[in-house]
Scaffold this active site. Structure first.
Site, PDB file in Angstrom:
ATOM      1  N   SER A 118      32.331  71.347  41.955  1.00  0.00           N
ATOM      2  CA  SER A 118      31.343  71.036  42.887  1.00  0.00           C
ATOM      3  C   SER A 118      31.988  69.982  43.813  1.00  0.00           C
ATOM      4  O   SER A 118      31.303  69.595  45.001  1.00  0.00           O
ATOM      5  CB  SER A 118      30.500  69.752  42.016  1.00  0.00           C
ATOM      6  OG  SER A 118      30.026  70.411  40.883  1.00  0.00           O
ATOM      7  N   HIS A 139      30.973  78.262  44.594  1.00  0.00           N
ATOM      8  CA  HIS A 139      29.925  77.278  44.160  1.00  0.00           C
ATOM      9  C   HIS A 139      28.592  77.522  43.873  1.00  0.00           C
ATOM     10  O   HIS A 139      27.775  77.691  44.828  1.00  0.00           O
ATOM     11  CB  HIS A 139      30.186  75.956  45.073  1.00  0.00           C
ATOM     12  CG  HIS A 139      29.158  74.679  44.682  1.00  0.00           C
ATOM     13  ND1 HIS A 139      28.734  73.887  45.375  1.00  0.00           N
ATOM     14  CD2 HIS A 139      29.270  74.230  43.388  1.00  0.00           C
ATOM     15  CE1 HIS A 139      28.348  72.702  44.556  1.00  0.00           C
ATOM     16  NE2 HIS A 139      28.540  72.992  43.427  1.00  0.00           N
ATOM     17  N   GLU A 151      27.591  78.443  47.766  1.00  0.00           N
ATOM     18  CA  GLU A 151      28.606  77.839  48.712  1.00  0.00           C
ATOM     19  C   GLU A 151      29.933  78.520  48.490  1.00  0.00           C
ATOM     20  O   GLU A 151      30.730  78.297  47.570  1.00  0.00           O
ATOM     21  CB  GLU A 151      28.598  76.226  48.265  1.00  0.00           C
ATOM     22  CG  GLU A 151      28.743  75.541  49.671  1.00  0.00           C
ATOM     23  CD  GLU A 151      28.773  73.940  49.316  1.00  0.00           C
ATOM     24  OE1 GLU A 151      28.711  73.452  48.242  1.00  0.00           O
ATOM     25  OE2 GLU A 151      28.434  73.321  50.372  1.00  0.00           O
ATOM     26  N   ASN A 189      27.028  68.904  47.964  1.00  0.00           N
ATOM     27  CA  ASN A 189      26.930  67.613  47.354  1.00  0.00           C
ATOM     28  C   ASN A 189      27.185  66.615  48.256  1.00  0.00           C
ATOM     29  O   ASN A 189      26.941  65.279  47.946  1.00  0.00           O
ATOM     30  CB  ASN A 189      28.082  67.798  46.368  1.00  0.00           C
ATOM     31  CG  ASN A 189      27.695  68.304  45.070  1.00  0.00           C
ATOM     32  OD1 ASN A 189      26.259  68.325  44.665  1.00  0.00           O
ATOM     33  ND2 ASN A 189      28.252  69.467  44.435  1.00  0.00           N
TER      34      ASN A 189
END
Ligand SMILES: NC(=O)c1ccc[n+]([C@@H]2O[C@H](COP(=O)([O-])OP(=O)(O)OC[C@H]3O[C@@H](n4cnc5c(N)ncnc54)[C@H](O)[C@@H]3O)[C@@H](O)[C@H]2O)c1
Length: 295
Positions: A118, A139, A151, A189
């Site tokens: 992450s 991701h 991602e 994130n």
């Protein structure tokens, strides 16, 4: 590409294994814990049953998907034929660096090494291998079989060829890949975690309760799920480590994790996976505010 090894059978690993297996790939699912492998397979089976109930797949799709997955506690055996490894083990820098050192020694030199991290630097992970151009971030979002985004994170040395291969592979899975560069938190994130942290800070400051904060964001901002409930689904330990990576990576206090989040993780309240976080997920699934005891 036919053989995909997935390392880690937790929340993300079982979803990634499910998604590849349902598209006809042979998946070698690897975990150090036999219990996690059993739990992961049980989750995949439950999710396939749910898809049958919604008439999205047939019984034979379910059995073909399950037949495509084999499980291993021995990493060497699990990655032997892998053309791609997707690492989805616990979010911890040292643990991931050790896994990639091992993968570098065990995998064929043509094997692409991807991480579902992450927030940990893909460039840092790639640097422990002697094939940094073959290391990339993949991701996936939770729950993997449902969420469309992947991602794709290019490390400093990731090659164009590997990036294109992984972008195309993600489309084969029915996903929408988005290419981003390798900076702490990437894009998803970097934007999501400060919002979750601020929601926890709002609770910690006593501005409002769990249900109130989530309701404001659901009804006021049209979010499908409140940020505190989302944190429970992601895992509070995962949220904490992502915030720490951004805090250290940018040396910026705006990413400092809220003390309530730190306390809850230390107390073992990790969200859905531990049965309790901001909400109670025990058998009767009461959605009540249990966090008051930590204030
Ligand atoms: N939870 C989310 O919503 C989410 C979303 C996107 C990405 N991620 C990332 O995915 C990764 C996994 O997160 P998770 O939520 O699935 O964690 P999790 O705690 O649910 O599962 C981690 C699994 O890794 C296993 N493991 C630990 N060390 C291992 C090793 N050396 N070899 C093999 N298996 C090992 C554990 O036994 C466990 O089953 C993390 O990098 C996390 O940041 C999580």
């Amino acid at each position: 590409m036919k053989n995909i090894a997935v390392i880690g059978a937790g929340t993300m690993g079982n979803g990634i294994a499910h998604t590849f297996a349902q598209k006809g790939f042979k998946v070698q699912l690897i975990d150090i814990s036999q219990q996690s492998l059993d739990k992961g397979l049980a989750t995949i089976t439950k999710n396939l049953d749910r898809m049958i109930a919604k008439e999205k797949i047939s019984e034979s799709d379910k059995s073909e998907t399950l037949a495509n997955i084999s499980t291993f506690t021995n990493i060497k055996e699990g990655v032997e034929y892998a053309e791609l490894v997707v690492e989805a083990a616990t979010e911890n820098v040292d643990l991931k660096l050790n896994i990639f050192k091992e993968l570098n020694n065990l995998c064929s030199e043509d094997t692409i090494l991807a991480s579902n991290t992450s927030s940990i630097s893909i460039t840092q992970i790639a640097a422990v291998t002697n094939r940094p151009e073959m290391v990339i971030g993949m991701h996936f979002m939770n729950p993997v079989p449902i969420m469309k985004l992947v991602e794709i994170i290019r490390g400093y040395n990731t090659s164009d060829e590997v990036t294109n291969t992984i972008m195309e592979l993600s489309k084969t899975l029915g996903k929408n890949p988005v290419e981003v560069n390798d900076y702490p938190g990437f894009v998803a994130n970097r934007i999501l975690m400060p919002m979750i942290n601020e929601s926890i800070e709002t609770l910690y400051n006593g501005v409002a309760g769990v249900a109130e904060i989530d309701t404001v964001m659901k009804l006021g901002m049209a979010h499908p799920m409140g940020p505190l409930q989302l944190a429970d689904f992601i895992g509070l330990d995962v949220c904490l480590s992502i915030l720490n990576v951004m805090y250290e990576g940018f040396k910026n206090p705006k990413y400092a994790p809220c003390p309530l989040l730190v306390n809850m993780v230390m107390a073992g309240k990790l969200g859905v996976k531990s049965g309790e976080g901001f909400y109670d997920y025990s058998e009767n699934r009461k959605a009540e505010n249990v966090s008051k005891q930590f204030l």
